[in-house]
Design an enzyme around this catalytic site. Structure first.
Site, PDB file in Angstrom:
ATOM      1  N   SER A 193      -7.525   3.769   9.022  1.00  0.00           N
ATOM      2  CA  SER A 193      -8.288   3.758   7.712  1.00  0.00           C
ATOM      3  C   SER A 193      -7.550   2.796   6.845  1.00  0.00           C
ATOM      4  O   SER A 193      -8.000   1.980   6.135  1.00  0.00           O
ATOM      5  CB  SER A 193      -8.683   5.170   7.305  1.00  0.00           C
ATOM      6  N   ASP A 253     -15.210   2.375   7.189  1.00  0.00           N
ATOM      7  CA  ASP A 253     -14.208   3.386   6.642  1.00  0.00           C
ATOM      8  C   ASP A 253     -14.946   4.051   5.377  1.00  0.00           C
ATOM      9  O   ASP A 253     -14.458   5.346   5.506  1.00  0.00           O
ATOM     10  CB  ASP A 253     -12.951   2.641   6.318  1.00  0.00           C
ATOM     11  N   LYS A 287      -8.215  -1.519   5.770  1.00  0.00           N
ATOM     12  CA  LYS A 287      -8.503  -2.183   4.512  1.00  0.00           C
ATOM     13  C   LYS A 287      -7.377  -3.178   4.237  1.00  0.00           C
ATOM     14  O   LYS A 287      -7.752  -3.899   3.586  1.00  0.00           O
ATOM     15  CB  LYS A 287      -8.300  -0.875   3.465  1.00  0.00           C
ATOM     16  N   HIS A 328       0.689  -1.288   0.032  1.00  0.00           N
ATOM     17  CA  HIS A 328      -0.018  -0.032  -0.092  1.00  0.00           C
ATOM     18  C   HIS A 328       0.817   1.136   0.106  1.00  0.00           C
ATOM     19  O   HIS A 328       1.802   1.174   0.750  1.00  0.00           O
ATOM     20  CB  HIS A 328      -0.830  -0.146   1.240  1.00  0.00           C
ATOM     21  N   ARG A 381     -15.099  12.696   6.690  1.00  0.00           N
ATOM     22  CA  ARG A 381     -13.601  13.198   7.167  1.00  0.00           C
ATOM     23  C   ARG A 381     -13.341  14.172   6.026  1.00  0.00           C
ATOM     24  O   ARG A 381     -12.835  15.360   6.045  1.00  0.00           O
ATOM     25  CB  ARG A 381     -12.484  12.245   7.479  1.00  0.00           C
TER      26      ARG A 381
HETATM   27  N1  URA Z   1      -5.776   6.966   2.360  1.00  0.00           N
HETATM   28  C1  URA Z   1      -6.816   6.243   3.300  1.00  0.00           C
HETATM   29  O1  URA Z   1      -6.855   5.135   2.805  1.00  0.00           O
HETATM   30  N2  URA Z   1      -7.397   6.812   4.520  1.00  0.00           N
HETATM   31  C2  URA Z   1      -6.867   7.870   4.931  1.00  0.00           C
HETATM   32  O2  URA Z   1      -7.523   8.240   5.919  1.00  0.00           O
HETATM   33  C3  URA Z   1      -5.885   8.677   4.298  1.00  0.00           C
HETATM   34  C4  URA Z   1      -5.352   8.107   3.044  1.00  0.00           C
END
Ligand code: URA
Length: 448
Positions: A186, A164, A190, A85, A171
């Site tokens: 967050s 999320d 994932k 990621h 957000r």
């Molecule tokens: N990427 C994400 O998946 N979540 C965040 O809060 C910021 C960047």
């Protein structure tokens, strides 16, 4: 326990206290089922951004987010299963290199990616620049391709971390993205829900990244790694510079072409000097070493790096990328002739330097915004992107230029867009008398 009240939880956070796991779960669940209002959740998030969250709160929040949806079951894969990621950047096509590299060395990569938003690109948009390529796959297709090819890059399958999605949308419009704990929970929710045993993170820092300073990026990386560890995953992070775009291509087809061309050439260090290739090899090395260790082998990054360099040099990694593209319906001829197969913009405009000097800055965010304005990115979710347009940089920080040297080539839909982008780019590339070549791989963050 008496029934919690949202107002008490918000007040506790407002006053700088820690909110326990049960109250946090009650708040998030309540937001999803409508018991907690959007105003209350927004107030809580803002209190948290201003007063901070503890590492324990970040961990609890991650668990709550993961529990809100499905978890992908990768147990049918032989493994080691490795996921990667990036916190997002400009010209960051690392996934297009890392996934086939890892797969060519025996790991299995199920990479659920996103689309670009604002100045940052998204891997799904890049892949869709390849004619025929499908990224919306069923869970069965994802597992079958991972099993046969070793890597698959697709949109999210099933209903992973719906909490999320809801919280991130809130957000985004309440200026509460910029919190280390909220970003870490967050991102990690994932990754944990996507099921891999090993998670390798690329945390960007600099002008084009969420984390402007190296210290903030290292702190975010540490928190993510500790959350991954608490969830029973092997997790390691690289902190890398995002002050200038990572690759030379910024735009969907341009980034695919660059990735294919890099994998067709020698690995970094064998006379090749690409910062994108350097970061990709380092991420793949960490992922492979950790993945093999998770599967019971010795933790041996040097062996992992040597194996990956061999797969790169022999063309096996490129061939693996081709097999993945074929399995997802894409035109595999892109591997042989990327520039012929990928869509080309009708206007290509060379941007040259008016004077000579040393390149001192190529600001990543602004270059990303120029590419997005050409049509490579989207301002709002749901906008369509133009796969062919973007910017190809010819210079990076530290290059010495003669007057008239080419700075970039703009790929545009029409002359007006090309002229505007060319003028902005010429202003952006800063020239001075001296500049060091900055490091790109800044730090590795692992537990212990
Ligand atoms: N990427 C994400 O998946 N979540 C965040 O809060 C910021 C960047």
């Amino acid at each position: 326990m008496s029934t919690p009240r949202a107002v008490d939880i918000i007040a506790r956070k407002r006053d700088g206290g820690e909110v326990d796991a049960e109250s946090l779960a009650w708040l998030v669940d309540g937001y999803l089922d409508g018991t907690v209002s959007e105003g209350q959740m927004a107030a809580f998030l803002m209190a948290g951004v201003l007063r901070g969250f503890s590492d324990a709160e970040a961990r609890w929040l991650t668990e709550i987010l993961v529990a809100s949806g499905d978890v992908l079951d990768l147990s049918s894969l032989r493994g080691p299963t490795v996921d990667k990621h990036s916190t997002g950047g400009v010209g960051d096509g690392t996934t297009l290199l890392v996934a086939p590299l890892l797969a060519s060395a025996g790991a299995q990569v199920v990479k659920l990616s996103g689309r670009g938003l604002g100045h940052t690109g998204g891997t799904l948009d890049k892949l869709e620049a390849i004619p025929g390529m499908r990224v919306e796959l069923s869970s069965e297709e994802v597992l079958a391709i991972a099993d046969s090819v070793g890597c698959v890059v697709a949109a999210q399958t099933g209903e992973l971390v719906p909490a999320d999605r809801e919280l991130y949308a809130l957000r985004d419009v309440t200026a509460t993205v910029a919190s280390r704990a909220l970003i870490a929970s967050s991102v990690m929710s994932k990754k944990i829900a996507a099921g891999a045993d090993t998670i390798v993170l690329d945390v960007k820092t600099g002008d084009g990244a969420f984390m402007a300073t190296r210290e903030e990026a290292v702190a975010l990386a540490r928190l993510c790694v500790s959350i991954g560890d608490a969830a029973g995953r092997r997790c390691v992070a690289l902190v890398t510079a995002m002050d200038q775009p990572l690759g030379r291509g910024i735009g969907n087809a341009l980034e695919v072409a660059e990735a294919v061309e890099l994998l067709s050439g020698p690995p970094p260090g064998d006379g090749a000097g690409s910062r994108l290739a350097e970061v990709a090899l380092e991420l793949a090395t960490l992922g492979l070493a950790e993945g093999r260790a998770a599967a019971g082998a010795d933790h041996d990054p040097e062996q992992a790096r040597a194996d990956l360099r061999e797969r790169w040099a022999s063309g096996v990694a490129l061939e693996t990328l081709g097999r993945m593209i074929g399995a997802q319906g894409g035109d595999v001829a892109v591997i042989e002739q990327p520039r012929r197969v990928l869509p080309q913009a009708p206007v290509q405009r060379s941007v040259t330097a008016l004077e000579g000097g040393v390149v001192t800055a190529v600001p990543a965010r602004a270059v990303g915004e120029i590419a997005a304005a050409l049509g490579a990115g989207r301002a709002r979710k749901g906008d369509t992107v133009d796969p062919a347009v973007g910017v190809e940089l010819r210079v990076e920080v530290g290059d010495e230029l003669e007057p008239g040297a080419e700075l970039a080539v703009v790929h545009a839909r029409d002359d007006a867009a090309a002229d505007e982008a060319a003028a902005r780019l010429r202003d952006l590339v800063a020239l001075g008398t001296a500049a060091e070549r900055p490091a790109t791989v800044l730090e590795t963050v692992a537990l212990g």
